[in-house]
Design an enzyme around this catalytic site. Structure first.
Site: not given
Length: 308
Positions: A17, A149, A215, A254, A256, A269, A271, A275
């Site tokens: 990443e 990612s 992205y 974060r 998800d 998951e 994070n 990002g």
């Protein structure tokens, strides 16, 4: 805002990443400078961590995604050096980087997550692909245990596709998560301190919210407000905070989540270093809560040291 604090932003690194991390680090540094901090960007790919010992650093802002930055190794090194840093501590970082361990903790805490199988490269017979897929309902998502990612991920609908996806995923990790496919919309909830921010609903015409959708694509849509009824939004925020706390995540991050065809939430998951460009998901959620980018990175920086 006027401050004399010196902040080292660690970014880049050597993980898969890296490119995302370079963009995050630059954006974070710009936001901190705008808030009056003295900032030094340090690319850990070319600069050893030991240089921090010779600098007058008040805290380290971790903008490294993936292995070597998000998995607890860096956090342990910084603690050994006596340096305050942003985000989760050693345990939370290590747990969240490992998708398998995360799901095991979620299950142990009674939190909803999709059925899954763990595949060890050295122990798995590819002849068993059909049985694994059948056990998971015939459609599954393949995920390397310790990548982010969406790197190395693939949707599979037959045994041959699963075999090919496992070969690809084993190129990133010798342990792979095969998760029952969730038919439904995807959401994410950012956490700042102890507060869940407004949920974001992501939509993509691609098969799933993959690296390109995140992205590179111009067709991905981000809805914030999420469009959920208020009661559902609150339930999602509560679940996200429960998942965040269950894996000992701290500071910011974060979560998800997807919603299946029965209307049930399924945690994907957590994070711990998501990002952080100005168009990333956490800043989008913060903006919806009235928090600008500079204020957001300042608040994260000011929380450094609370993870010990």
């Amino acid at each position: 805002m006027t401050t004399t604090k010196n902040i080292a932003v660690l970014y880049g690194g050597t993980s898969a990443e890296r490119e995302v991390s370079l963009n995050s680090g630059k954006a974070i540094a710009n936001g901190l400078v705008q808030s009056g901090y003295h900032v030094e960007l340090i690319d850990t790919k070319s600069v050893p961590l030991s240089v921090l010992a010779d600098k007058n650093i008040d805290c380290v802002f971790i903008a490294l995604h993936g292995r070597g930055g998000e998995d607890g190794c860096l956090q342990g090194a910084l603690e050994y050096m006596g340096l305050n840093y942003t985000g989760s501590g050693v345990l939370g970082s290590a747990l969240c980087m490992d998708k398998v361990r995360t799901k095991q903790v979620l299950l142990a805490q009674g939190l909803p997550t999709a059925p899954f199988k763990v595949i060890q490269q050295a122990q798995f017979d590819m002849a068993d692909c059909e049985a694994v897929l059948a056990e998971l309902g015939g459609v599954a998502m393949v995920k390397p245990a310790k990548e982010g990612s969406s790197i190395g991920m693939a949707k599979v609908t037959n045994a041959k596709a699963l075999e090919n996806a496992l070969v690809e995923a084993f190129g990133f990790d010798d342990r792979v998560l095969v998760e029952a496919w969730i038919h439904g919309p995807e959401y994410t909830v950012s956490i700042l301190g102890d507060t869940p921010l407004p949920a974001i609903h992501m939509e993509t015409p691609r098969e799933f919210y993959d690296y390109e959708a995140k992205y590179q694509s111009n067709s991905t849509l981000y809805h914030c407000p999420s469009g959920l009824p208020e009661q559902d939004e609150q339930a999602l925020q509560i679940l996200a905070k429960q998942a965040f706390d269950a894996v000992d995540a701290q500071g910011w991050g974060r979560v998800d989540v997807m919603r299946n065809e029965q209307g049930d939430w399924q945690v994907l998951e957590v994070n711990t270093v998501p990002g952080m460009t100005e168009t990333s998901l956490v800043p989008k959620a913060a903006q919806a809560a009235g928090i600008g980018f500079s204020e957001l990175v300042s608040r994260i920086a000011e929380s450094a040291g609370l993870n010990k």
